[in-house]
Enzyme design. Structure first.
Site, PDB file in Angstrom:
ATOM      1  CG  HIS A  60      -6.720  -1.117  -3.762  1.00 32.42           C
ATOM      2  ND1 HIS A  60      -6.480  -1.794  -2.757  1.00 32.42           N
ATOM      3  CD2 HIS A  60      -5.458  -0.860  -4.200  1.00 32.42           C
ATOM      4  CE1 HIS A  60      -5.213  -1.841  -2.398  1.00 32.42           C
ATOM      5  NE2 HIS A  60      -4.328  -1.270  -3.326  1.00 32.42           N
ATOM      6  CG  ASP A  62      -2.020   1.782  -3.816  1.00 28.75           C
ATOM      7  OD1 ASP A  62      -2.193   1.254  -2.614  1.00 28.75           O
ATOM      8  OD2 ASP A  62      -2.516   0.888  -4.739  1.00 28.75           O
ATOM      9  CD  GLU A 165      -2.439  -3.260  -1.229  1.00 25.41           C
ATOM     10  OE1 GLU A 165      -2.619  -3.858  -2.074  1.00 25.41           O
ATOM     11  OE2 GLU A 165      -2.082  -2.113  -1.392  1.00 25.41           O
ATOM     12  CG  HIS A 192       1.558  -6.179  -0.551  1.00 22.30           C
ATOM     13  ND1 HIS A 192       2.518  -5.627  -1.132  1.00 22.30           N
ATOM     14  CD2 HIS A 192       0.258  -5.713  -1.323  1.00 22.30           C
ATOM     15  CE1 HIS A 192       2.551  -5.233  -2.330  1.00 22.30           C
ATOM     16  NE2 HIS A 192       1.239  -5.045  -2.394  1.00 22.30           N
ATOM     17  CG  HIS A 233      -2.081  -8.438  -2.628  1.00 21.06           C
ATOM     18  ND1 HIS A 233      -1.045  -8.354  -3.489  1.00 21.06           N
ATOM     19  CD2 HIS A 233      -2.652  -7.258  -2.677  1.00 21.06           C
ATOM     20  CE1 HIS A 233      -0.661  -7.218  -4.150  1.00 21.06           C
ATOM     21  NE2 HIS A 233      -1.834  -6.630  -3.564  1.00 21.06           N
ATOM     22  CG  HIS A 254      -6.369  -4.741  -5.661  1.00 20.51           C
ATOM     23  ND1 HIS A 254      -6.649  -4.804  -4.327  1.00 20.51           N
ATOM     24  CD2 HIS A 254      -5.391  -4.339  -5.820  1.00 20.51           C
ATOM     25  CE1 HIS A 254      -5.374  -4.997  -3.776  1.00 20.51           C
ATOM     26  NE2 HIS A 254      -4.677  -4.808  -4.590  1.00 20.51           N
TER      27      HIS A 254
END
Length: 424
Positions: A60, A62, A165, A192, A233, A254
């Site tokens: 992961h 971003d 995500e 998420h 999440h 993650h």
């Protein structure tokens, strides 16, 4: 973003109690938390040798959202030049020093972004990620399979995969899910931070006690496509339901261990045991509040009650609120998460789930505060050196780096091939 803190007597009492708690946690660390010195050169040399031989696959990063939100680039891939030192955590030179072999670039969209529907923003994020990959063909290569990762590593390129995500982006449509797969998405995080019509999120209310029947069908269709089911999440109920349904190994792209830091985003022991049975992988992040008990307690002391009391005292006066926060933080500095605490998380997942079920998902460019010793994408070798110093074998370090993930990906591809054949 950190939430503001308060100057009311009630808030000060809460904060003082929390500070005592996190100071006690910091004073009684887990294995090697007090070891902050750099690993011996021989351990670092060994770590680098292993990472030259085995692709380091991070679950992961971003960067695409970082480019979109950059105050100067504003989504302009050319302006956010990875050949130069960037203002974020990621650029080509630091990726090289970090010895990254393959990277999942998160194509994230916020769950509360409703200006014109999620799909438009999702497509824009996929387009940004694809343009980043295409702009540096000598260093990055689009990877769609486990074999692509191996091929790119042999060519000394970073295999670049897309991880979607947040399942809100499919807008309750299996057709949209299939379209994203065709665009290169190879995992989807089911939620998420917002609970969906078909799945509960970890940081929102549990409306369904896990997955709805449509949520089950999403997982089955992901299996059929060969898209990895990512359970970072999601709520424990959703984790459990997805593990009940999925015929392929799942991933946590993650997430850390909840037994060490009791944050809702981490994975309970009961689920870690089930990941072993499922054959999946938990990819430990470098998120300070997920890996450090002291940081988590500090954050808890400065969030919900603090925000409420600040608003009661100052109303909408953001200048006064910001001043109060600044003054409080000047005398109450936040504790720092350390590389050794990340290593503790990795070792805990190994202890409970097994060495075949742990990986790394740094979350760079998706975090504001960084772990001491893991400040950007150049620092991965130091983490492997720390684990080598703790007695990890070369074989186990290779599994952590990328072999575990490659096994998961290959198994998911095999499940997809079987299901597609059965559905003809």
């Amino acid at each position: 973003m950190r939430s503001p803190v308060l100057h009311s007597q009630r808030a000060i009492s809460l904060l003082s109690s929390a500070l005592i708690l996190y100071s006690l946690v910091a004073a009684a660390p887990l294995h090697a938390q007090t070891t902050l010195t750099a690993p011996n050169d021989r351990y670092l040399a060994r770590a680098k040798r292993i990472l030259r031989e085995t692709p380091l696959i991070d679950g992961h990063n971003d960067l695409p959202w970082r480019i979109r939100e950059d105050t100067i680039a504003r989504g302009n891939v050319d302006a956010y030049d990875l050949r130069k030192r960037t203002p974020g955590h990621t650029d080509l030179e630091r990726l090289k020093r970090g010895m990254i072999g393959a990277q999942f670039w998160s194509v994230y969209t916020p769950g509360d972004y409703r200006d014109s529907g999620y799909a438009r923003v999702q497509l824009e994020q996929i387009e940004i990620a694809r343009r980043v990959i295409a702009r540096y063909p000598d260093r990055l290569a689009l990877a769609l399979s486990a074999n692509d990762i191996r091929r790119d590593f042999k060519q000394r390129k970073i295999g670049s995969l897309l991880g979607l995500e947040g399942g809100h982006a499919i807008e309750n449509s299996l057709g949209a899910l299939r379209a994203y797969y065709d665009l290169g998405v190879r995992y989807m995080t089911l939620t998420h931070n917002v609970t969906l019509d078909w799945a509960d999120a970890a940081l929102d209310s549990a409306k369904h006690n896990g997955l709805t029947p449509f949520g089950d069908s999403v997982v089955r269709e992901m299996n059929r496509l060969g898209m990895l089911v990512d359970l970072s999440h999601v709520s424990p109920g959703t984790m459990s339901d997805a593990l009940n349904v999925s015929q392929a190994p799942v991933i946590f792209s993650h997430s850390g261990a909840r037994a060490l830091v009791d944050v809702a985003r981490n994975v309970p022991d009961s689920i870690l045991h089930r990941v072993t049975t499922n054959g999946g992988i938990v990819m430990v992040p470098f998120v300070t509040g997920f890996v450090s008990p002291a940081v988590y307690l500090y954050e808890q002391s400065t969030t919900r009650p603090a925000m409420r009391d600040l608003r009661e005292k100052y109303g909408n006066d953001t200048v006064a609120i910001n001043r109060a926060v600044k003054e409080w933080r000047a005398t109450h500095p936040e504790p720092r998460a350390t590389l050794s605490q990340v290593a503790d998380q990795i070792e805990y997942v190994r202890k409970v789930a097994g060495v075949d079920h742990v990986g790394i998902g740094g979350d760079f460019d998706g975090i504001t505060e960084v772990v001491q010793g893991l400040e950007d994408v150049s620092t991965y070798p130091a983490l492997f050196a720390e684990l080598a110093r703790r007695g990890w074998s070369d074989s186990d370090l290779r599994k952590l780096a990328g072999e575990n993930f490659l096994r998961v990906f290959v198994q998911a591809e095999a499940v997809a091939k079987r299901m597609q054949k059965e559905n003809r």
